[in-house]
Write a protein that holds these residues in place. Structure first.
Motif, PDB file in Angstrom:
ATOM      1  N   ASN A 173      28.565  42.382  40.314  1.00 58.70           N
ATOM      2  CA  ASN A 173      29.324  43.585  40.592  1.00 58.70           C
ATOM      3  C   ASN A 173      30.580  43.610  39.725  1.00 58.70           C
ATOM      4  OD1 ASN A 173      30.936  45.558  41.790  1.00 58.70           O
ATOM      5  ND2 ASN A 173      30.241  45.037  43.867  1.00 58.70           N
ATOM      6  N   PRO A 174      30.844  44.691  39.009  1.00 58.50           N
ATOM      7  CA  PRO A 174      32.050  44.726  38.162  1.00 58.50           C
ATOM      8  C   PRO A 174      33.329  44.400  38.940  1.00 58.50           C
ATOM      9  CG  PRO A 174      30.698  46.667  37.743  1.00 58.50           C
ATOM     10  CD  PRO A 174      30.051  45.928  38.891  1.00 58.50           C
ATOM     11  N   ARG A 175      33.354  44.781  40.215  1.00 54.71           N
ATOM     12  CA  ARG A 175      34.551  44.526  41.024  1.00 54.71           C
ATOM     13  C   ARG A 175      34.817  43.013  41.148  1.00 54.71           C
ATOM     14  NH1 ARG A 175      39.601  46.024  43.001  1.00 54.71           N
ATOM     15  NH2 ARG A 175      39.950  44.663  44.767  1.00 54.71           N
ATOM     16  N   ASP A 176      33.756  42.197  40.970  1.00 52.02           N
ATOM     17  CA  ASP A 176      33.945  40.744  41.045  1.00 52.02           C
ATOM     18  C   ASP A 176      34.765  40.192  39.880  1.00 52.02           C
ATOM     19  OD1 ASP A 176      32.499  40.801  43.342  1.00 52.02           O
ATOM     20  OD2 ASP A 176      30.597  40.230  42.379  1.00 52.02           O
ATOM     21  N   ALA A 177      35.030  41.024  38.874  1.00 45.07           N
ATOM     22  CA  ALA A 177      35.896  40.581  37.777  1.00 45.07           C
ATOM     23  C   ALA A 177      37.368  40.599  38.195  1.00 45.07           C
ATOM     24  CB  ALA A 177      35.683  41.469  36.549  1.00 45.07           C
ATOM     25  N   VAL A 178      37.649  41.234  39.358  1.00 45.41           N
ATOM     26  CA  VAL A 178      39.028  41.239  39.867  1.00 45.41           C
ATOM     27  C   VAL A 178      39.265  39.913  40.580  1.00 45.41           C
ATOM     28  CG1 VAL A 178      40.655  42.342  41.467  1.00 45.41           C
ATOM     29  CG2 VAL A 178      39.120  43.743  40.059  1.00 45.41           C
ATOM     30  N   ALA A 207      37.005  36.918  30.901  1.00 43.34           N
ATOM     31  CA  ALA A 207      35.725  36.207  30.792  1.00 43.34           C
ATOM     32  C   ALA A 207      34.694  36.755  31.781  1.00 43.34           C
ATOM     33  CB  ALA A 207      35.938  34.716  31.031  1.00 43.34           C
ATOM     34  N   LEU A 208      35.169  37.221  32.948  1.00 45.14           N
ATOM     35  CA  LEU A 208      34.220  37.742  33.936  1.00 45.14           C
ATOM     36  C   LEU A 208      33.677  39.112  33.534  1.00 45.14           C
ATOM     37  CD1 LEU A 208      35.873  36.607  37.305  1.00 45.14           C
ATOM     38  CD2 LEU A 208      33.937  35.592  36.084  1.00 45.14           C
ATOM     39  N   VAL A 209      34.483  39.902  32.856  1.00 46.07           N
ATOM     40  CA  VAL A 209      33.965  41.188  32.360  1.00 46.07           C
ATOM     41  C   VAL A 209      32.866  40.909  31.327  1.00 46.07           C
ATOM     42  CG1 VAL A 209      34.525  43.396  31.260  1.00 46.07           C
ATOM     43  CG2 VAL A 209      36.202  42.307  32.781  1.00 46.07           C
ATOM     44  N   LEU A 210      33.126  39.930  30.460  1.00 44.48           N
ATOM     45  CA  LEU A 210      32.096  39.558  29.479  1.00 44.48           C
ATOM     46  C   LEU A 210      30.835  39.056  30.184  1.00 44.48           C
ATOM     47  CD1 LEU A 210      34.213  37.739  26.725  1.00 44.48           C
ATOM     48  CD2 LEU A 210      33.318  40.080  26.682  1.00 44.48           C
ATOM     49  N   LYS A 211      31.039  38.322  31.272  1.00 43.68           N
ATOM     50  CA  LYS A 211      29.912  37.823  32.065  1.00 43.68           C
ATOM     51  C   LYS A 211      29.081  38.975  32.617  1.00 43.68           C
ATOM     52  CE  LYS A 211      29.754  33.457  34.475  1.00 43.68           C
ATOM     53  NZ  LYS A 211      30.173  32.706  35.638  1.00 43.68           N
ATOM     54  N   TRP A 212      29.773  40.023  33.073  1.00 42.44           N
ATOM     55  CA  TRP A 212      29.039  41.198  33.577  1.00 42.44           C
ATOM     56  C   TRP A 212      28.166  41.771  32.478  1.00 42.44           C
ATOM     57  CZ3 TRP A 212      28.591  46.375  32.355  1.00 42.44           C
ATOM     58  CH2 TRP A 212      27.874  47.143  33.301  1.00 42.44           C
ATOM     59  N   PHE A 213      28.736  41.875  31.269  1.00 46.65           N
ATOM     60  CA  PHE A 213      27.955  42.406  30.148  1.00 46.65           C
ATOM     61  C   PHE A 213      26.766  41.494  29.816  1.00 46.65           C
ATOM     62  CE2 PHE A 213      31.777  45.023  28.956  1.00 46.65           C
ATOM     63  CZ  PHE A 213      31.140  46.251  28.865  1.00 46.65           C
ATOM     64  N   ASP A 214      26.880  40.204  30.177  1.00 48.54           N
ATOM     65  CA  ASP A 214      25.758  39.283  29.951  1.00 48.54           C
ATOM     66  C   ASP A 214      24.748  39.322  31.095  1.00 48.54           C
ATOM     67  OD1 ASP A 214      26.761  38.472  27.559  1.00 48.54           O
ATOM     68  OD2 ASP A 214      27.791  36.709  28.367  1.00 48.54           O
ATOM     69  N   ALA A 271      48.968  45.167  42.042  1.00 50.72           N
ATOM     70  CA  ALA A 271      48.530  45.044  40.651  1.00 50.72           C
ATOM     71  C   ALA A 271      47.224  44.266  40.712  1.00 50.72           C
ATOM     72  CB  ALA A 271      49.554  44.288  39.826  1.00 50.72           C
ATOM     73  N   SER A 272      46.221  44.744  40.000  1.00 51.93           N
ATOM     74  CA  SER A 272      44.951  44.023  40.000  1.00 51.93           C
ATOM     75  C   SER A 272      44.888  43.138  38.774  1.00 51.93           C
ATOM     76  CB  SER A 272      43.780  45.015  39.981  1.00 51.93           C
ATOM     77  OG  SER A 272      43.887  45.892  41.081  1.00 51.93           O
ATOM     78  N   VAL A 273      44.442  41.897  38.994  1.00 54.79           N
ATOM     79  CA  VAL A 273      44.261  40.960  37.886  1.00 54.79           C
ATOM     80  C   VAL A 273      42.765  40.905  37.585  1.00 54.79           C
ATOM     81  CG1 VAL A 273      44.567  38.592  37.088  1.00 54.79           C
ATOM     82  CG2 VAL A 273      46.239  39.608  38.669  1.00 54.79           C
ATOM     83  N   ILE A 274      42.418  41.294  36.369  1.00 52.05           N
ATOM     84  CA  ILE A 274      41.008  41.300  35.967  1.00 52.05           C
ATOM     85  C   ILE A 274      40.818  40.173  34.960  1.00 52.05           C
ATOM     86  CG2 ILE A 274      39.161  42.680  34.907  1.00 52.05           C
ATOM     87  CD1 ILE A 274      41.026  45.158  35.562  1.00 52.05           C
TER      88      ILE A 274
END
Ligand code: CUK
Ligand code: CUA
Ligand code: CA
Length: 648
Positions: A385-390, A373-380, A367-370
């Protein structure tokens, strides 16, 4: 709405209910002077007692199991609202008892309610030119209610129909479907979720949108050209306005949408994708090692629509924005973010603290935990790398599908292949992912019977997740119940998750095939017991208004029901007439529902207290037809009839 008509089980002391039962029986009997109704009630009560007295057969811990029983006359702690899969309906169960309380017809026809029979229900379902419902099949998968302040507000429930890509809304006060929308431009509308607040306006801390993911890609436009051109196949993600039930916008995406989740701050919607390959056959769909969890930036999409940066698809006016990867390479303007997730994930669920999404691998034991806040950081533009939100990816077992959460930071994931529920700790998974080897991620496992699909916790999809119960909706039951032929019952298994170890405490049989459910505390649900005559523009308000009204070949028959009679003992129409029967139930007593059935004319529907319904049919068969009440309402229920005479 009249507040007196609202009922909340917690406001009903036991005595009150008993008193109500007696009053209802007595009022029902008044004028008849018979005791048939009462003795029938008593028999029912005795049977109920006998039924619940039987001890559960498993494991011999009778006293312990008794804890999860709801004695006769007592009410459950929770409602569970459950999709009915290919039965096309929604069911309501009491939890922990597992008592089936109601089936709400939505996309199916139902001859108890008359859903698909009455003019009112056909207007909601949509009709073909000949007046029959446009579709009679359905496939409900996901149910979600409206939110306020991060928890259920008891207003509406939404359910999807995968087969014809429809979204239905159910009013929680009457528990009846009041609107259906067929989504444009898509096929296989599968995952759905209500939003929980507005991403921009902080005053809107309640649901105004419903997110809808479509699983199948189709050539657009889908009119027979381009059937063999993969580049023309597209999936769309749709946002629907929860009040008007009109689509607000759609997003072109790469890959498909499977399940859907929404964040507590309103900023993101998520969908897991198992077919980033855009494969047409299953081998192609499992070719890649990584698929994705796709995030939608709701505020940016709505800005783009406002700014006119959208297209439309022939035949629909809905604004469509481009959420494909190629069009969203700059995070600072991107509408979508594709987070890579191992192999054909199924299910995405957000934790009650709003911090993490769990997205299961299905063909990967993880199971991946995303981190939200990190996804929002990517949008900022602050995360390379989006994968870093995992931030976590624990190995939890084979065939992980859906995850529920308790109030202590633990996740419970269904393992389809292992036939287990696995309990794991989210923070521990994050530590382990960072390299901590001493931390224990998987805390417990329990066998379920068999092959679980969805699993969900009590209040688990709200801020008020309470960590009491988990239900595993299993896809196979095999030997768990008395055999009933080739089609088996499904099992919904109740698990007590309040302690360190999970405890399987009950098997409930369910009719095929529940997918997703939500468990809602009973104090949140407030239902009406009777309607108001004024709710219905065509109500026959005065018994004196009953009669046969002719306008050429169109005939309106107005009648009322009041136990134990219809206001017209007979009525006459002519062969070839288009007859509309309008029936208003004048009984005001809770639970005193009547019905109206016409033999050979294929008509059967109920009218609840103070409700009005109508049917329209062509009187094409001369003769005598006894219209009768099909809902046992009174000692003289069988006598409750009206004679329809169709003159040749
Ligand atoms: S899907 Cu059925 S078990 Cu439609 Cu929610 Cu996963
Ligand atoms: Cu009215 Cu039975
Ligand atoms: Ca895949």
């Amino acid at each position: 709405m009249n507040q007196d008509d609202i009922k909340n089980p917690d406001e009903l002391p036991d005595l009150g209910r008993r008193k109500f039962l007696n009053t209802a029986a007595l009022v029902g009997l008044s004028g008849a002077g018979l005791s048939v109704g009462l003795s029938a009630c008593k028999k029912k009560d005795e049977a109920g007692t006998a039924g619940t007295a039987a001890a559960p057969a498993a494991h011999g811990e009778v006293a312990e199991f008794g804890k999860y029983e709801v004695p006769p006359g007592q009410l459950d702690e929770y409602y569970s609202f459950s999709s009915g899969g290919h039965s096309g309906e929604v069911r309501i169960y009491g939890i922990p008892s597992g008592r089936e309380l109601k089936r709400i017809p939505v996309f199916n026809m139902d001859c108890l309610v008359g859903w698909g029979v009455t003019n009112e229900s056909k207007a909601i379902l949509g009709t073909k030119p000949n007046g029959t419902p446009k579709y009679t099949t359905g496939d409900t998968h996901h149910v979600h209610q409206t939110y306020k302040d991060g928890t259920y507000d008891g207003k509406y429930m939404f359910v999807n129909d995968k087969i014809h890509s429809r979204l239905a809304r159910v009013r929680m006060d009457t528990m009846e479907c009041d609107k259906i929308l067929e989504l444009p431009n898509v096929q296989g509308f599968h995952g759905t979720f209500t939003d929980k607040r507005d991403p921009v306006n902080p005053d809107i801390n309640y649901t105004t949108r419903v997110f809808c993911g479509s699983e199948f890609s189709v050539p657009l436009p889908n009119d027979g050209r381009d059937v063999n051109d993969p580049s023309k196949y597209k999936s769309l993600f749709t946002c629907v306005d929860s009040e008007s039930m009109e689509p607000r916008w759609q997003v072109f995406i790469d890959g498909n949408c499977d399940l859907v989740a929404s964040s507590y701050d309103g900023k993101l919607a998520a969908t897991n994708q198992y077919n980033t390959e855009m494969g047409i056959h299953y081998e192609d769909m499992m070719a890649a090692e990584m698929d994705a969890c796709l995030f939608f930036n709701v505020a940016r999409i709505e800005e783009a629509v406002k700014a006119g940066k959208f297209t439309t698809i022939a035949g629909s006016k809905v604004p469509v924005v481009d959420g494909t990867k190629a069009a969203n390479t700059d995070p600072k303007t991107a509408l979508t973010c594709y987070v890579p997730i191992p192999k054909n994930p199924h299910g995405v669920n957000i934790s009650p603290d709003g911090k993490y999404y769990a997205c299961s691998g299905k063909l990967s034991p993880t199971a991946s935990v995303i981190e939200h806040a990190l996804v929002l950081k990517w949008f900022d533009g602050e995360l390379a790398n989006p994968r870093d939100a995992v931030v976590g990816e624990p190995e939890i077992g084979l065939g992980p599908l859906h995850t529920g959460f308790d109030n202590k930071g633990n996740a419970y994931t269904t393992l389809f292949l292992d036939s287990q529920i696995v309990k794991w700790n989210v923070e521990a998974a994050i530590k382990a992912f960072k390299g901590d080897k001493n931390v224990k991620v998987v805390l417990d496992r329990v066998d379920v019977h068999y092959q679980p699909g969805h699993g969900f916790t009590s209040m688990g999809e709200t801020r008020e997740s309470d960590g009491k119960y988990f239900i595993s909706d299993n896809k196979f039951s095999k030997d768990r119940f008395l055999p009933v032929g080739p089609l088996h019952a499904e099992t919904a298994q109740l698990i007590d998750i309040s302690g360190d170890k999970m405890k399987l405490v009950a098997d409930h049989s369910v009719y095929s095939e529940p997918h997703d459910s939500i468990i809602v505390r009973r104090d949140i649900i407030k239902t009406r017991q009777i309607y108001n005559l004024d709710d219905f523009p065509h109500a026959v308000k005065d018994p004196k208004d009953s009669g046969v009204f002719r306008n050429g070949k169109k005939v309106t028959v107005k009648l009322i029901s009041q136990a134990p009679a219809f206001s017209l003992r007979e009525f006459t129409v002519k062969k070839g007439d288009e007859v509309t029967v309008i029936l208003t139930n004048h009984d005001k007593v809770e639970d005193l529902t009547h019905a109206f059935a016409v033999p050979k004319y294929d008509i059967n529907f109920i009218v609840n207290p103070q409700e009005t319904k109508s049917v329209t049919f062509i009187a094409d068969k001369p003769g005598v037809y006894w219209c009768y009440c099909t809902n046992f309402c009174h000692a003289l229920h069988l006598e409750m009839r009206s004679r329809m005479i169709v003159e040749p």
